[in-house]
Design a protein around this motif. Structure first.
Motif, PDB file in Angstrom:
ATOM      1  N   LEU A 164       0.832  -1.203   0.000  1.00  0.00           N
ATOM      2  CA  LEU A 164       0.000   0.000   0.000  1.00  0.00           C
ATOM      3  C   LEU A 164       0.866   1.252   0.000  1.00  0.00           C
ATOM      4  O   LEU A 164       0.576   2.230  -0.701  1.00  0.00           O
ATOM      5  CB  LEU A 164      -0.929  -0.001   1.215  1.00  0.00           C
ATOM      6  CG  LEU A 164      -2.023   1.053   1.220  1.00  0.00           C
ATOM      7  CD1 LEU A 164      -2.920   0.920   0.005  1.00  0.00           C
ATOM      8  CD2 LEU A 164      -2.848   0.988   2.505  1.00  0.00           C
ATOM      9  N   PHE A 165       1.937   1.198   0.744  1.00  0.00           N
ATOM     10  CA  PHE A 165       2.853   2.336   0.737  1.00  0.00           C
ATOM     11  C   PHE A 165       3.450   2.538  -0.662  1.00  0.00           C
ATOM     12  O   PHE A 165       3.592   3.672  -1.140  1.00  0.00           O
ATOM     13  CB  PHE A 165       3.970   2.139   1.758  1.00  0.00           C
ATOM     14  CG  PHE A 165       4.999   3.230   1.714  1.00  0.00           C
ATOM     15  CD1 PHE A 165       4.690   4.500   2.179  1.00  0.00           C
ATOM     16  CD2 PHE A 165       6.252   2.999   1.167  1.00  0.00           C
ATOM     17  CE1 PHE A 165       5.630   5.516   2.109  1.00  0.00           C
ATOM     18  CE2 PHE A 165       7.193   4.016   1.098  1.00  0.00           C
ATOM     19  CZ  PHE A 165       6.879   5.278   1.571  1.00  0.00           C
ATOM     20  N   ALA A 167       2.017   1.832  -3.467  1.00  0.00           N
ATOM     21  CA  ALA A 167       0.972   2.467  -4.277  1.00  0.00           C
ATOM     22  C   ALA A 167       0.918   3.962  -4.003  1.00  0.00           C
ATOM     23  O   ALA A 167       0.754   4.774  -4.927  1.00  0.00           O
ATOM     24  CB  ALA A 167      -0.378   1.819  -3.984  1.00  0.00           C
ATOM     25  N   ALA A 168       1.071   4.323  -2.736  1.00  0.00           N
ATOM     26  CA  ALA A 168       1.062   5.751  -2.387  1.00  0.00           C
ATOM     27  C   ALA A 168       2.246   6.457  -3.052  1.00  0.00           C
ATOM     28  O   ALA A 168       2.095   7.545  -3.629  1.00  0.00           O
ATOM     29  CB  ALA A 168       1.127   5.922  -0.875  1.00  0.00           C
ATOM     30  N   PHE A 170       3.791   5.684  -5.850  1.00  0.00           N
ATOM     31  CA  PHE A 170       3.528   5.858  -7.275  1.00  0.00           C
ATOM     32  C   PHE A 170       2.494   6.945  -7.513  1.00  0.00           C
ATOM     33  O   PHE A 170       2.573   7.712  -8.470  1.00  0.00           O
ATOM     34  CB  PHE A 170       3.079   4.542  -7.902  1.00  0.00           C
ATOM     35  CG  PHE A 170       4.222   3.656  -8.253  1.00  0.00           C
ATOM     36  CD1 PHE A 170       5.069   3.990  -9.294  1.00  0.00           C
ATOM     37  CD2 PHE A 170       4.471   2.504  -7.534  1.00  0.00           C
ATOM     38  CE1 PHE A 170       6.144   3.184  -9.628  1.00  0.00           C
ATOM     39  CE2 PHE A 170       5.546   1.692  -7.851  1.00  0.00           C
ATOM     40  CZ  PHE A 170       6.386   2.032  -8.901  1.00  0.00           C
ATOM     41  N   SER A 171       1.496   6.986  -6.652  1.00  0.00           N
ATOM     42  CA  SER A 171       0.505   8.053  -6.772  1.00  0.00           C
ATOM     43  C   SER A 171       1.185   9.410  -6.750  1.00  0.00           C
ATOM     44  O   SER A 171       0.975  10.249  -7.629  1.00  0.00           O
ATOM     45  CB  SER A 171      -0.496   7.969  -5.621  1.00  0.00           C
ATOM     46  OG  SER A 171      -1.145   6.724  -5.612  1.00  0.00           O
ATOM     47  N   PHE A 172       2.025   9.606  -5.757  1.00  0.00           N
ATOM     48  CA  PHE A 172       2.706  10.896  -5.621  1.00  0.00           C
ATOM     49  C   PHE A 172       3.623  11.147  -6.807  1.00  0.00           C
ATOM     50  O   PHE A 172       3.647  12.240  -7.375  1.00  0.00           O
ATOM     51  CB  PHE A 172       3.526  10.918  -4.328  1.00  0.00           C
ATOM     52  CG  PHE A 172       2.695  10.746  -3.092  1.00  0.00           C
ATOM     53  CD1 PHE A 172       1.379  11.206  -3.042  1.00  0.00           C
ATOM     54  CD2 PHE A 172       3.217  10.117  -1.962  1.00  0.00           C
ATOM     55  CE1 PHE A 172       0.603  11.050  -1.908  1.00  0.00           C
ATOM     56  CE2 PHE A 172       2.456   9.958  -0.819  1.00  0.00           C
ATOM     57  CZ  PHE A 172       1.150  10.425  -0.792  1.00  0.00           C
TER      58      PHE A 172
ATOM     59  N   LEU B 195      -5.820   4.165   0.544  1.00  0.00           N
ATOM     60  CA  LEU B 195      -4.659   5.066   0.496  1.00  0.00           C
ATOM     61  C   LEU B 195      -4.864   6.267   1.408  1.00  0.00           C
ATOM     62  O   LEU B 195      -3.951   6.688   2.134  1.00  0.00           O
ATOM     63  CB  LEU B 195      -4.413   5.512  -0.952  1.00  0.00           C
ATOM     64  CG  LEU B 195      -3.764   4.447  -1.824  1.00  0.00           C
ATOM     65  CD1 LEU B 195      -3.895   4.782  -3.310  1.00  0.00           C
ATOM     66  CD2 LEU B 195      -2.285   4.291  -1.462  1.00  0.00           C
ATOM     67  N   GLN B 198      -4.348   5.240   5.008  1.00  0.00           N
ATOM     68  CA  GLN B 198      -2.932   5.169   5.397  1.00  0.00           C
ATOM     69  C   GLN B 198      -2.325   6.553   5.517  1.00  0.00           C
ATOM     70  O   GLN B 198      -1.503   6.819   6.392  1.00  0.00           O
ATOM     71  CB  GLN B 198      -2.152   4.339   4.372  1.00  0.00           C
ATOM     72  CG  GLN B 198      -0.685   4.142   4.750  1.00  0.00           C
ATOM     73  CD  GLN B 198       0.031   3.158   3.832  1.00  0.00           C
ATOM     74  OE1 GLN B 198       0.153   1.987   4.151  1.00  0.00           O
ATOM     75  NE2 GLN B 198       0.503   3.656   2.709  1.00  0.00           N
TER      76      GLN B 198
END
Lengths: 216, 216
Positions: A164-165, A167-168, A170-172, B195, B198
DNA sequence: GAGATTCGTTAAACATGTTCATTGAACGTG
DNA sequence: CACGTTCAATGAACATGTTTAACGAATCTC
């Protein structure tokens, strides 16, 4: 029917010639794309530069977009490989900053192309979509591992969800990169760093009534 | 030179006809785009459906992409307006989930078009890039405000950086949306929720040596 | 080795987005 | 009302990505 299986090296004159023209086209395409950008690049011009006809270009690479991917995918792959290799121990935030800077450099080095490159990577068709997903997946796994290690070092709380981190992250990263190529933000690396900082810190009040481990 | 200033309503027969033609083209374009998708849509077919020539379509809207934006921008604007209006008080995470669901619905309602729609919004040229940025900016401000209010309610720590949190929200939203249109993830809303969860929670260890207010 | 087959290459045809000179009706002016 | 001007609309011409039938040399088969 002595069929050679897919992607096996061929030895005949014909196969050798084909591979050579394929490379020539690829090189011509890379030059032309980086010189004038994707949309302005002209298939007939690329073909001429490679010394073949326009039809040949599309015989090797099904369409213009595939040619773009074929011409530049390897470079990104290599950039990512190097970036992951040279990470070192350091605190998690330093590692991610280095990663961000390196990959951003890949786009920065191709100013005429970065916008289309990002656009066509994010919204690629098969089979390039799959390849791109696999590339991202590799980095995703690496980041998850970094997060686990940081957790083990005590930098992050125990039991962190590394995926999950990732994914975060990549989002950023993509948000900052898109903002940059669109001219909306001049410093994507700094932006990613700030977002990661907030993500690691969290925003809930220190003395929240709800306990740390809150799930719906 | 009795010049009318830009975007002022005209009354003459000519202006009326022009507006009518423009609307007819827009409607034909919207139907055709949603029916077969952007790339498969044919300008001459759109023109025929609107009862005009191909040249007229481009006389009104400079090129095919602009026609797409002109045909669908207003719908997104309206969707966003409604989404922001009907937020209600609720806890921050509920508000954001509602927002995510509504905007996602806009794309979900146009399966043939969602991919191109997202692609061309994120990577639009001027003047549509500016309009899109303004749209996003409006929602961004609204989210920052929600975060401030949540902070005032004690849901978030005091002094939260609402703008940065808004950027994080958009990062998550677009990442999930891109994953969805690319077929890589089936449930974007849930992904955004996780997301955000988190992000709000943070990942630093509870008993970290570094104090809460840590900057690089 | 001769004939049949494969297939890389080509040029022309095609599809479609875009440009442009032309036209005729609406418009402004006297 | 008569004239010149504006401009929405047109269709043909153009640019360029893509398809396709045909060619000929390499390869395969006997």
């Amino acid at each position: 029917m002595s069929n050679e299986s897919k992607s096996q090296k061929q030895t005949g004159v014909r196969a050798t010639q084909k591979a050579a023209t394929g490379q020539a086209v690829l090189e011509a395409a890379r030059e032309e794309f980086e010189r004038v950008g994707f949309e302005a690049a002209n298939l007939r011009a690329i073909a001429a530069r490679a010394g073949v006809s326009a039809g040949t270009v599309l015989h090797h690479y099904g369409d213009k977009r595939e040619l773009l991917h074929a011409a530049l995918f390897d470079d990104l792959e290599e950039t990512l490989r190097q970036a992951l290799e040279g990470l070192g121990p350091g605190p998690l935030e330093k590692q991610l900053s280095a990663l961000t800077r390196t990959v951003f450099g890949y786009y920065q080095r191709r100013p005429k192309l970065s916008r289309t490159l990002l656009k066509e990577s994010l919204f690629a068709d098969e089979p390039w979509a799959g390849k791109f997903t696999a590339q991202v997946g590799g980095v995703h796994g690496a980041i998850a591992r970094l997060a686990q290690e940081a957790s083990a070092r005590g930098e992050l709380r125990p039991g962190v969800d590394g995926a999950l981190f990732g994914a975060a992250y990549f989002s950023f990263f993509y948000f900052a990169l898109i903002s940059w190529v669109q001219g909306a933000h001049p410093a994507p690396v700094a932006m990613v760093e700030r977002l990661i900082g907030q993500h690691l810190e969290g925003l809930r009040p220190p003395s929240s009534l709800s306990p740390r481990r809150k799930e719906r």
